[in-house]
Design a protein around this motif. Structure first.
Motif, short mmCIF file in Angstrom:
data_model
loop_
_atom_site.label_atom_id
_atom_site.label_comp_id
_atom_site.label_asym_id
_atom_site.label_seq_id
_atom_site.Cartn_x
_atom_site.Cartn_y
_atom_site.Cartn_z
N ALA A 1 0.86 -1.53 -0.15
CA ALA A 1 -0.46 -0.27 -0.61
C ALA A 1 0.96 1.72 0.04
N LEU A 2 1.93 0.98 0.56
CA LEU A 2 3.04 2.19 0.72
C LEU A 2 3.64 2.35 -0.69
N GLN A 3 3.94 1.24 -1.23
CA GLN A 3 4.66 1.05 -2.34
C GLN A 3 3.90 1.88 -3.13
N ASN A 4 2.85 1.47 -3.48
CA ASN A 4 1.74 1.98 -4.33
C ASN A 4 1.51 3.33 -4.65
N SER B 1 0.98 7.87 5.42
CA SER B 1 0.67 7.82 6.42
C SER B 1 -0.06 6.75 7.82
N VAL B 2 0.79 7.37 8.65
CA VAL B 2 0.17 6.48 9.58
C VAL B 2 -1.43 6.31 9.32
N GLU B 3 -2.06 7.58 9.54
CA GLU B 3 -3.36 7.30 9.24
C GLU B 3 -3.74 6.96 8.73
N ASN B 4 -3.41 7.04 7.50
CA ASN B 4 -3.98 6.58 6.52
C ASN B 4 -3.67 5.58 5.56
N LEU B 5 -3.03 4.78 6.03
CA LEU B 5 -2.41 3.41 6.45
C LEU B 5 -4.28 2.45 6.80
N GLY B 6 -4.27 3.11 8.03
CA GLY B 6 -5.73 3.19 8.96
C GLY B 6 -6.50 3.59 8.51
N ALA B 7 -6.94 4.20 7.73
CA ALA B 7 -8.43 4.19 6.68
C ALA B 7 -8.15 2.96 5.72
N ARG B 8 -7.15 3.36 4.98
CA ARG B 8 -7.11 2.24 4.13
C ARG B 8 -7.33 1.08 4.08
N LEU B 9 -6.80 0.11 5.61
CA LEU B 9 -6.74 -0.79 5.64
C LEU B 9 -6.85 -1.49 6.69
N LYS B 10 -7.31 -0.04 7.74
CA LYS B 10 -7.76 0.01 9.17
C LYS B 10 -6.65 -0.71 10.76
N CYS B 11 -5.04 -1.18 9.68
CA CYS B 11 -4.35 -1.78 10.64
C CYS B 11 -3.86 0.27 11.30
N GLU C 1 5.25 0.92 14.73
CA GLU C 1 5.81 -0.05 13.54
C GLU C 1 5.31 -0.04 12.32
N LEU C 2 3.86 0.81 12.75
CA LEU C 2 3.62 1.74 11.31
C LEU C 2 4.16 2.44 10.96
N ARG C 3 4.91 2.91 11.43
CA ARG C 3 5.97 4.62 11.64
C ARG C 3 6.82 4.03 10.70
N THR C 4 7.63 3.29 11.34
CA THR C 4 8.95 2.45 10.55
C THR C 4 8.56 2.22 9.80
N LEU C 5 7.42 1.22 9.29
CA LEU C 5 7.37 1.20 7.42
C LEU C 5 7.19 2.51 7.08
N VAL C 6 6.37 3.37 7.68
CA VAL C 6 5.63 4.80 6.69
C VAL C 6 7.27 5.23 6.32
N ASN C 7 8.32 5.20 6.81
CA ASN C 7 9.42 6.08 6.98
C ASN C 7 9.96 5.30 6.05
N LYS C 8 9.92 3.85 6.46
CA LYS C 8 10.97 3.28 5.05
C LYS C 8 10.41 3.09 4.08
N HIS C 9 9.14 3.15 3.91
CA HIS C 9 8.76 2.52 2.32
C HIS C 9 7.66 3.49 1.89
N SER C 10 7.28 4.71 1.71
CA SER C 10 5.95 5.60 1.55
C SER C 10 7.17 6.17 -0.17
N CYS C 11 6.26 5.95 -0.34
CA CYS C 11 6.38 6.79 -2.29
C CYS C 11 6.27 7.58 -2.49
N ASP C 12 6.70 8.38 -3.17
CA ASP C 12 6.74 10.44 -3.20
C ASP C 12 5.41 10.28 -4.00
#
Ligand SMILES: Nc1nc2c(c(=O)[nH]1)N[C@H]1C(S)=C(S)[C@@H](COP(=O)(O)OP(=O)(O)OC[C@H]3O[C@@H](n4cnc5c(=O)[nH]c(N)nc54)[C@H](O)[C@@H]3O)O[C@H]1N2
Ligand SMILES: Nc1nc2c(c(=O)[nH]1)N[C@H]1C(S)=C(S)[C@@H](COP(=O)(O)OP(=O)(O)OC[C@H]3O[C@@H](n4cnc5c(=O)[nH]c(N)nc54)[C@H](O)[C@@H]3O)O[C@H]1N2
Ligand code: SF4
Ligand SMILES: [Mo]
Length: 899
Positions: free
Chosen positions: A848-851, A856-866, A876-887
């Motif tokens: 979801a982050l790469q696509n 952000s943690v917030e819109n990951l929550g809105a998308r996937l509920k996590c 942990e979500l924030r770590t993934l966001v920092n690592k894998h978010s695309c521009d």
């Protein structure tokens, strides 16, 4: 239509003490949610609390009393225990018996246990697992305040301008207090948060500053702070003059602890340390919250006092947003202290060493043989069991074979003890293996009583489920044994409310000093006369509850009144020191503690499958440089050794570790792994004042293991690994996942078929040298098990493969696909679970982050509920966001627009 009833109760896990709404239908617990009106959690629950409904099944419960493995009725069990104890006391004296209890029993259970041992059997040989947990903080409080008082409350963390977390991984160990703090920080970003921990933990997610200090060096750090405050005259002179003693000696003692010296002592950068010191000096509203990184140390009491000193000399105590804060671990660690459950306490915050207290308690209890001196503290108590000085021990609601240091010695001690009685709710703890008498106890959801949380708030645990089998309440079992021993009147309780009233009355008994103040801080005499109905409806309330504070009290020491002889607080000059064992050249420091989703020895959280998703097997956290030096690769097997004892787990290479230390979880027991009881390695070093073990600092060596063969076995049928194998076991919803390791040989297909005689169809692949063996076994067309194995741990999609067990595969279906470990359609792969509440996997989140579907943690929550339920995975979500978010955020924006 079925009616649903909601019962208000309290979570049985951590000391946050969250209110839980339990929804009951036809006598079954169908759901839990956070009570919105409970002051501790205001509607939230963390992942463990949210999974409570998954832990209440009767599966794995002890159902009947047992003597030497044979089921007996209660009367037989009571008579047996009472007679045996009485015989031992008669022959060897009361000190030959001991009780080892727990901060997880309710105050009423605890009160009765303490009364029986200290008041009637006449020995103070009753200690509790709080010795392993809070005893250093208790001793530090008493030295400074004259009483074991937690001055502040949770609100102070929200009101503070500076919150220091030292030796606390709040995000994982006290998630709801952490979430309250995170929310306050989000609302007031200028608020400062500092984490002091050798490891970079999940709590650092919201920190402005992380100080990865040299393990055990906190005493230097806080003496350095005292030095800074004194040298820069950032003191509250009025408070020191009127309300403190010992300032000159303290000043003198910290004179050499300059910034430069402290930075060296703690192995920290001067600038970073100075930032902390300046913030503390600047912010009136500062809270220092401390937990096991402080307490579980050979200088735990001194470290606690070094912290408290800084708050006292700067007047940062007793005020909104300003307090030292020892956070309690267990749900009723505080209640245990109230009743005097430690071997060196009496009852109701009275002291064994005080003749006046002894006199009061003796009269109140009408106790014939009140103990006159302190009993043995946990480590010494088990030593006395080992030496035969103690001949009978009754262990209640704790699993010392897993949780005590030098845990193999605890096994030996129990194996040689004449009489081991274990009261537990589970039927198969590591400690129960050594019991002569097993007593089935009711547990959360079944029992009635009270617990007190970290901010002194007393809350009701309410019963709404029927007891399984013959299980009885702990207070009942203890009272019944007491009555069988002849102590009829003193244990004539008919319900938990009876016990509570007596406990409340004792707290107010002659609780007055010469000037008409409370002599003791703990006083809930305002509740001594409550009716059964009022007890049933008791709302959460902070002690004291008495004439002066009928509605409870938020903060102590706001009036500058302390419970010492002079009514002033003591500043304690300490000499900071490093842990007892420094690691020598080929050794590293073993640090142990908690992971997010497991509770202690896993007897309860190990039953909730979703809690085993986050971290399923024991891991040794190791810094990349240390790993490289020792040729250790991520997720490979490693062996830790000390004193000839071996511990085996997988390496988790992580730069959150210092290069000089390793971290392992405390949770795994012999029920879940072959050699992963962390405490078999931990040396039994104690703080000389408190007796609390140094769990955070043992020397070990680490080596990489090269197994000959490793496999994963997902099996619905029972399975017992060969004794030559190392193994990790994870119960899943529909099967058990075994990781099997053989250091010397590869088992054959013949071995596998012999292990599972019920399987009537196999597909399997093996190489000619028998290094690889992949197999799937069916009964009819139903998949029973899959084994994937070879020299290295096979890769596979756990969620997918587990979901196949129990399903039907006709012979013309692609049964061989199972042996690849992955689904044919890659979009079905989810990866390691990050959000346990909604079962959202790492791969799903990364995709979801790469696509660009979320950034952000917030819109990951809105998308996937996590992250949107309990919030425990947000770091942990924030770590993934920092690592894998695309521009490319087009997709995010589209979603937002659509929403
Ligand atoms: N998920 C979960 N939550 C729990 C529990 C559980 O079993 N599981 N148990 C509950 C109980 S009983 C307790 S007592 C609490 C414990 O709560 P915590 O004390 O927060 O938990 P720990 O992981 O034991 O240790 C905290 C931190 O101390 C750090 N530490 C180690 N050595 C030092 C040192 O020398 N100095 C400093 N400053 N830090 C150091 C460790 O690296 C670790 O991150 O958690 C409670 N909550
Ligand atoms: N290496 C290392 N070791 C540690 C620590 C560490 O950080 N590192 N931390 C220490 C700390 S702080 C703590 S608090 C201890 C915790 O260690 P333990 O107290 O040993 O851990 P639990 O698994 O919580 O044990 C509770 C037991 O009570 C049973 N039980 C549950 N409810 C009831 C009930 O109502 N009645 C009865 N009779 N039984 C019940 C459970 O099945 C379980 O067997 O571990 C300590 N050990
Ligand atoms: S923070 Fe979690 S484990 Fe602790 S009391 Fe609240 S819900 Fe229970
Ligand atoms: Mo604890």
């Amino acid at each position: 239509m079925m009616t649903t009833e909601t019962i208000k109760t309290t979570c049985p896990y951590c000391g946050v003490g969250c209110g839980v709404d339990a929804k009951i239908q036809q006598g079954n617990l169908i759901a839990v949610s956070g009570s919105t009106e409970h002051p501790a959690n205001q509607g939230r629950l963390c992942v463990k609390g949210s999974a409570l409904d998954e832990t209440v099944s009767h599966h794995g419960r002890m159902l009947s009393p047992k003597i030497e493995g044979q089921n007996v009725d209660w009367d037989t069990a009571y008579s047996h225990v009472a007679n045996k104890l009485s015989d031992i006391i008669e022959e060897h004296g009361p000190d030959a018996v001991a009780m080892y209890v727990s901060g997880q029993i309710l105050t009423e259970d605890y009160y009765v246990a303490n009364k029986l041992m200290k008041g009637f059997i006449g020995t103070a040989n009753i200690d509790t697992n709080s010795r392993l947990c809070m005893s250093s903080a208790v001793a530090a409080h008493k030295r400074a305040f004259g009483s074991d008082t937690v001055a502040g409350c949770y609100e102070d963390l929200e009101l503070a301008d500076l919150v220091i977390l030292t030796g606390s991984n709040l995000a994982w160990a006290h998630p709801i207090v952490y979430q309250r703090l995170a929310k306050a920080k989000a609302e007031r970003p200028e608020m400062k948060i500092v984490v002091i921990d050798p490891r970079k933990t999940a709590s650092c997610d919201i920190a402005d500053l992380h100080l990865p200090l040299k393990p055990g060096s906190d005493g230097f750090l806080f003496n350095g702070l005292a030095h800074h405050l004194i040298a820069n005259q950032q003191l509250d002179h009025g408070f020191i003059d009127q309300h403190c003693e010992g300032f000159d000696a303290l000043s003198e003692s910290v004179q050499q602890q300059t910034l430069a010296q402290t930075a060296m002592d703690c192995d920290l950068a001067e600038a970073a340390l100075n930032t902390l010191y300046q913030w503390f000096a600047e912010y009136e509203r500062s809270v220092t919250l401390f937990s096991q990184g402080i307490n579980q140390s050979s200088s735990g009491v001194d470290k606690g006092n070094a912290i408290i000193n800084c708050h006292l000399i700067s007047g940062k105590i007793g005020k909104p947003g300003a307090t030292p804060f020892s956070i309690t671990g267990q749900p009723n660690a505080m209640g245990g202290r109230e009743v005097g459950g430690l071997a060196n306490q009496l009852a109701a915050h009275m002291e064994l060493k005080n003749p006046d207290s002894l006199d009061k308690v003796k009269r109140f209890w009408n106790a014939p043989d009140l103990a006159q001196r302190a009993g043995l503290k946990a480590v010494d108590m088990f030593d006395a069991v080992a030496s035969g000085q103690i001949k009978a021990i009754w262990i209640i609601a704790t699993n010392p074979v897993v949780s005590m240091p030098d845990a193999d010695k605890i096994k030996q001690a129990l194996a040689h003890c004449d009489l081991v009685i274990v009261s537990d709710s589970s039927d198969s703890t590591d400690t129960l293996q050594f019991a002569n008498v097993c007593l089935p106890a009711t547990t959360w959801g079944e029992k009635e009583g009270t617990v007190t949380n970290s901010e002194r708030r007393i809350s009701r645990q309410r019963g709404f489920l029927s007891a399984p089998g013959e299980a009885r309440h702990d207070w009942q079992i203890i009272s019944d044994v007491a009555q069988h021993m002849g102590f009829k009147d003193a244990f004539n309780f008919t319900c938990s409310a009876d016990v509570f009233r007596e406990h409340a009355a004792l707290s107010g008994f002659e609780n007055i000093d010469a000037s008409g103040n409370n002599e003791r801080d703990f006083d809930i005499s305002g509740l001594a006369n409550i009716s059964d109905l009022e007890y049933q409806n008791l709302d959460p309330i902070q002690w004291p509850v008495n004439k002066s504070y009928p509605q409870g009290r938020k903060r102590f020491f706001d009036d500058g009144h302390f419970y010492t002889a002079s009514n002033k607080a003591n500043l304690i000059a300490i000499t900071p020191r490093l842990p007892t064992y420094a690691a020598d050249c080929d050794q590293l420091i073993l640090n142990t503690g908690r992971i997010r989703d497991q509770w202690h020895t896993m007897t309860r959280t190990g039953k909730a499958h979703r809690l085993l998703e986050h971290i399923a097997t024991p891991q040794v956290e190791i810094h990349p440089d240390t790993a490289a030096k020792l040729a250790i690769k991520n997720n490979t097997l490693v062996s830790l050794k000390d004193r000839g004892i071996e511990y085996i787990a997988r390496a988790n290479i992580s730069d959150s570790q210092r290069t000089d230390s390793l971290f392992v979880p405390m949770h795994w027991s012999d029920a879940f792994a072959s050699h992963a009881r962390a405490n078999s390695l931990v040396r039994p070093i104690q703080d000389a004042l408190s007796g609390q073990p140094e769990f955070k600092h043992s020397p070990v060596t680490i080596t990489s293991l090269t197994p000959h063969w490793q496999g994963v076995l997902l099996s619905a049928p029972d399975f017992v690994p060969d004794t030559t194998m190392e193994w990790f076991k994870t119960p899943l919803a529909n099967c058990t996942l075994w990781e099997l390791i053989d250091l010397k040989r590869s088992p054959s297909f013949t071995w596998l078929t012999a292990e599972f005689p019920q399987v009537d169809q196999w597909v399997h692949l093996a190489d000619s040298e028998q290094r690889y063996l992949n197999a799937a076994g069916f009964k009819g067309n139903q998949l029973q098990l899959v084994l994937l194995s070879g020299p290295a741990l096979p890769e596979y999609d756990k969620s997918w493969l587990a979901s196949q067990i129990g399903t039907e595969f006709s012979p013309d279906q692609d049964r061989l696909r199972l042996l690849s470990g992955f689904p044919a359609d890659p979009s079905l792969q989810t990866g390691k679970t990050i959000c346990s509440c909604y079962q959202v996997g790492e791969q799903t989140i990364i995709k979801a982050l790469q696509n660009g579907e979320a950034n952000s943690v917030e819109n990951l929550g809105a998308r996937l509920k996590c992250g949107s339920n309990c919030g425990s995975c947000i770091p942990e979500l924030r770590t993934l966001v920092n690592k894998h978010s695309c521009d490319d955020l087009t997709a995010v924006n589209e979603t937002d627009n659509a929403a």
